[in-house]
Design a protein around this motif. Structure first.
Motif, PDB file in Angstrom:
ATOM      1  N   GLU A 186       0.813  -1.224   0.000  1.00  0.00           N
ATOM      2  CA  GLU A 186       0.000   0.000   0.000  1.00  0.00           C
ATOM      3  C   GLU A 186       0.845   1.272   0.000  1.00  0.00           C
ATOM      4  O   GLU A 186       0.475   2.266  -0.617  1.00  0.00           O
ATOM      5  CB  GLU A 186      -0.933   0.005   1.218  1.00  0.00           C
ATOM      6  N   ARG A 187       1.968   1.233   0.682  1.00  0.00           N
ATOM      7  CA  ARG A 187       2.773   2.437   0.893  1.00  0.00           C
ATOM      8  C   ARG A 187       3.677   2.773  -0.290  1.00  0.00           C
ATOM      9  O   ARG A 187       3.989   3.941  -0.514  1.00  0.00           O
ATOM     10  CB  ARG A 187       3.617   2.241   2.147  1.00  0.00           C
ATOM     11  N   TYR A 188       4.085   1.766  -1.056  1.00  0.00           N
ATOM     12  CA  TYR A 188       5.064   1.987  -2.117  1.00  0.00           C
ATOM     13  C   TYR A 188       4.524   1.515  -3.472  1.00  0.00           C
ATOM     14  O   TYR A 188       4.992   0.518  -4.036  1.00  0.00           O
ATOM     15  CB  TYR A 188       6.376   1.280  -1.778  1.00  0.00           C
ATOM     16  N   PRO A 189       3.542   2.226  -4.016  1.00  0.00           N
ATOM     17  CA  PRO A 189       2.881   1.759  -5.249  1.00  0.00           C
ATOM     18  C   PRO A 189       3.793   1.676  -6.469  1.00  0.00           C
ATOM     19  O   PRO A 189       3.544   0.872  -7.358  1.00  0.00           O
ATOM     20  CB  PRO A 189       1.767   2.783  -5.467  1.00  0.00           C
ATOM     21  N   GLY A 190       4.851   2.460  -6.520  1.00  0.00           N
ATOM     22  CA  GLY A 190       5.721   2.440  -7.695  1.00  0.00           C
ATOM     23  C   GLY A 190       6.918   1.522  -7.567  1.00  0.00           C
ATOM     24  O   GLY A 190       7.724   1.426  -8.493  1.00  0.00           O
ATOM     25  N   ASP A 191       7.048   0.830  -6.458  1.00  0.00           N
ATOM     26  CA  ASP A 191       8.215  -0.018  -6.246  1.00  0.00           C
ATOM     27  C   ASP A 191       8.109  -1.296  -7.077  1.00  0.00           C
ATOM     28  O   ASP A 191       7.056  -1.928  -7.109  1.00  0.00           O
ATOM     29  CB  ASP A 191       8.339  -0.374  -4.757  1.00  0.00           C
ATOM     30  N   PRO A 192       9.186  -1.679  -7.748  1.00  0.00           N
ATOM     31  CA  PRO A 192       9.136  -2.887  -8.578  1.00  0.00           C
ATOM     32  C   PRO A 192       8.964  -4.184  -7.771  1.00  0.00           C
ATOM     33  O   PRO A 192       8.621  -5.217  -8.336  1.00  0.00           O
ATOM     34  CB  PRO A 192      10.475  -2.886  -9.318  1.00  0.00           C
ATOM     35  N   ARG A 193       9.152  -4.120  -6.457  1.00  0.00           N
ATOM     36  CA  ARG A 193       8.970  -5.303  -5.610  1.00  0.00           C
ATOM     37  C   ARG A 193       7.529  -5.454  -5.124  1.00  0.00           C
ATOM     38  O   ARG A 193       7.193  -6.399  -4.421  1.00  0.00           O
ATOM     39  CB  ARG A 193       9.920  -5.237  -4.411  1.00  0.00           C
ATOM     40  N   LYS A 194       6.677  -4.544  -5.544  1.00  0.00           N
ATOM     41  CA  LYS A 194       5.273  -4.556  -5.127  1.00  0.00           C
ATOM     42  C   LYS A 194       4.553  -5.868  -5.463  1.00  0.00           C
ATOM     43  O   LYS A 194       3.854  -6.406  -4.606  1.00  0.00           O
ATOM     44  CB  LYS A 194       4.548  -3.361  -5.750  1.00  0.00           C
ATOM     45  N   PRO A 195       4.701  -6.416  -6.666  1.00  0.00           N
ATOM     46  CA  PRO A 195       4.027  -7.696  -6.951  1.00  0.00           C
ATOM     47  C   PRO A 195       4.440  -8.824  -6.005  1.00  0.00           C
ATOM     48  O   PRO A 195       3.598  -9.583  -5.528  1.00  0.00           O
ATOM     49  CB  PRO A 195       4.427  -8.011  -8.392  1.00  0.00           C
ATOM     50  N   GLY A 196       5.722  -8.910  -5.728  1.00  0.00           N
ATOM     51  CA  GLY A 196       6.205  -9.946  -4.811  1.00  0.00           C
ATOM     52  C   GLY A 196       5.645  -9.762  -3.411  1.00  0.00           C
ATOM     53  O   GLY A 196       5.306 -10.741  -2.731  1.00  0.00           O
ATOM     54  N   ALA A 197       5.528  -8.508  -2.978  1.00  0.00           N
ATOM     55  CA  ALA A 197       4.964  -8.229  -1.656  1.00  0.00           C
ATOM     56  C   ALA A 197       3.492  -8.634  -1.610  1.00  0.00           C
ATOM     57  O   ALA A 197       3.028  -9.181  -0.597  1.00  0.00           O
ATOM     58  CB  ALA A 197       5.122  -6.751  -1.311  1.00  0.00           C
ATOM     59  N   LEU A 198       2.766  -8.400  -2.700  1.00  0.00           N
ATOM     60  CA  LEU A 198       1.347  -8.782  -2.735  1.00  0.00           C
ATOM     61  C   LEU A 198       1.193 -10.302  -2.665  1.00  0.00           C
ATOM     62  O   LEU A 198       0.338 -10.808  -1.922  1.00  0.00           O
ATOM     63  CB  LEU A 198       0.677  -8.239  -3.996  1.00  0.00           C
ATOM     64  N   LEU A 199       2.026 -11.019  -3.384  1.00  0.00           N
ATOM     65  CA  LEU A 199       1.961 -12.483  -3.345  1.00  0.00           C
ATOM     66  C   LEU A 199       2.321 -13.001  -1.956  1.00  0.00           C
ATOM     67  O   LEU A 199       1.629 -13.881  -1.416  1.00  0.00           O
ATOM     68  CB  LEU A 199       2.887 -13.090  -4.403  1.00  0.00           C
ATOM     69  N   ARG A 200       3.358 -12.460  -1.355  1.00  0.00           N
ATOM     70  CA  ARG A 200       3.733 -12.877   0.005  1.00  0.00           C
ATOM     71  C   ARG A 200       2.647 -12.500   1.013  1.00  0.00           C
ATOM     72  O   ARG A 200       2.442 -13.201   1.999  1.00  0.00           O
ATOM     73  CB  ARG A 200       5.054 -12.241   0.428  1.00  0.00           C
ATOM     74  N   TYR A 201       1.974 -11.400   0.779  1.00  0.00           N
ATOM     75  CA  TYR A 201       0.863 -11.010   1.639  1.00  0.00           C
ATOM     76  C   TYR A 201      -0.204 -12.106   1.618  1.00  0.00           C
ATOM     77  O   TYR A 201      -0.665 -12.564   2.668  1.00  0.00           O
ATOM     78  CB  TYR A 201       0.303  -9.671   1.157  1.00  0.00           C
ATOM     79  N   ALA A 202      -0.564 -12.566   0.438  1.00  0.00           N
ATOM     80  CA  ALA A 202      -1.558 -13.636   0.316  1.00  0.00           C
ATOM     81  C   ALA A 202      -1.064 -14.915   0.989  1.00  0.00           C
ATOM     82  O   ALA A 202      -1.816 -15.581   1.716  1.00  0.00           O
ATOM     83  CB  ALA A 202      -1.865 -13.901  -1.155  1.00  0.00           C
ATOM     84  N   GLN A 203       0.188 -15.261   0.774  1.00  0.00           N
ATOM     85  CA  GLN A 203       0.743 -16.472   1.382  1.00  0.00           C
ATOM     86  C   GLN A 203       0.773 -16.365   2.908  1.00  0.00           C
ATOM     87  O   GLN A 203       0.522 -17.343   3.612  1.00  0.00           O
ATOM     88  CB  GLN A 203       2.146 -16.733   0.831  1.00  0.00           C
ATOM     89  N   SER A 204       1.059 -15.185   3.414  1.00  0.00           N
ATOM     90  CA  SER A 204       1.063 -14.977   4.863  1.00  0.00           C
ATOM     91  C   SER A 204      -0.347 -15.087   5.437  1.00  0.00           C
ATOM     92  O   SER A 204      -0.540 -15.662   6.514  1.00  0.00           O
ATOM     93  CB  SER A 204       1.646 -13.603   5.200  1.00  0.00           C
ATOM     94  N   LEU A 205      -1.312 -14.543   4.721  1.00  0.00           N
ATOM     95  CA  LEU A 205      -2.708 -14.677   5.163  1.00  0.00           C
ATOM     96  C   LEU A 205      -3.112 -16.145   5.198  1.00  0.00           C
ATOM     97  O   LEU A 205      -3.752 -16.601   6.147  1.00  0.00           O
ATOM     98  CB  LEU A 205      -3.639 -13.886   4.236  1.00  0.00           C
ATOM     99  N   GLU A 206      -2.731 -16.874   4.163  1.00  0.00           N
ATOM    100  CA  GLU A 206      -3.034 -18.308   4.124  1.00  0.00           C
ATOM    101  C   GLU A 206      -2.385 -19.033   5.299  1.00  0.00           C
ATOM    102  O   GLU A 206      -3.024 -19.832   5.984  1.00  0.00           O
ATOM    103  CB  GLU A 206      -2.552 -18.909   2.807  1.00  0.00           C
ATOM    104  N   ALA A 207      -1.124 -18.732   5.559  1.00  0.00           N
ATOM    105  CA  ALA A 207      -0.414 -19.372   6.666  1.00  0.00           C
ATOM    106  C   ALA A 207      -1.009 -18.991   8.020  1.00  0.00           C
ATOM    107  O   ALA A 207      -0.897 -19.743   8.987  1.00  0.00           O
ATOM    108  CB  ALA A 207       1.067 -19.001   6.623  1.00  0.00           C
ATOM    109  N   SER A 208      -1.666 -17.841   8.080  1.00  0.00           N
ATOM    110  CA  SER A 208      -2.310 -17.381   9.317  1.00  0.00           C
ATOM    111  C   SER A 208      -3.683 -18.002   9.519  1.00  0.00           C
ATOM    112  O   SER A 208      -4.326 -17.746  10.534  1.00  0.00           O
ATOM    113  CB  SER A 208      -2.473 -15.860   9.289  1.00  0.00           C
ATOM    114  N   GLY A 209      -4.142 -18.762   8.532  1.00  0.00           N
ATOM    115  CA  GLY A 209      -5.462 -19.366   8.629  1.00  0.00           C
ATOM    116  C   GLY A 209      -6.581 -18.446   8.160  1.00  0.00           C
ATOM    117  O   GLY A 209      -7.760 -18.748   8.360  1.00  0.00           O
TER     118      GLY A 209
END
Length: 138
Positions: free
Chosen positions: A77-100
């Motif tokens: 959310e904070r860094y919309p122009g960062d090229p690592r944004k897609p990876g952060a979004l995918l890890r966000y989903a994976q972290s949510l999954e791991a959190s149940g």
């Protein structure tokens, strides 16, 4: 030869405790919270961007997916122009999954697929959705 081995042994004996102690400090919840407070005070420098992603990665790799999810969400959310944004979004989903938090994870996986259909992570997102749906059926 023996002199070199002795020097290496001394160097290890001196540095290893410091490395281990530093590792524990960096992995502690208090350190992660302090890092987040630093980022929140001044989020714009590249060092804050790096620290946000690095602290989320540390939490993800040390089985603290709830904390990792919050860190990845902040980065996304904070860094919309960062090229690592897609990876952060995918890890966000994976972290949510791991959190149940399966429903939230599916939403974010779908968001990833919609926003980044051409990236390699698409297959990881699709697998995440399938994994969650399969577990729900059991």
């Amino acid at each position: 030869m023996a002199s070199t081995k002795k020097k290496v042994g001394i160097a290890l004996a001196v540095s290893l405790p410091a490395v281990v102690t530093l590792g524990f400090l960096l992995l502690s919840t208090a350190s992660i919270e302090a890092a987040q407070a630093r980022i929140d005070r001044n989020p714009e420098p590249p060092s804050s961007r790096w620290l946000q992603l690095a602290s989320a990665d540390v939490c993800y790799r040390t089985w603290r997916p709830e904390v990792a999810a919050a860190g990845y969400r902040r980065f996304y959310e904070r860094y919309p122009g960062d090229p690592r944004k897609p990876g952060a979004l995918l890890r966000y989903a994976q972290s949510l999954e791991a959190s149940g938090r399966s429903a939230d994870a599916v939403d974010i996986y779908q968001k990833y697929i919609l926003e980044y259909p051409e990236l390699e992570g698409r297959s990881d997102a699709e697998q995440g959705i399938n994994r969650i749906r399969l577990c729900r059926k059991e």
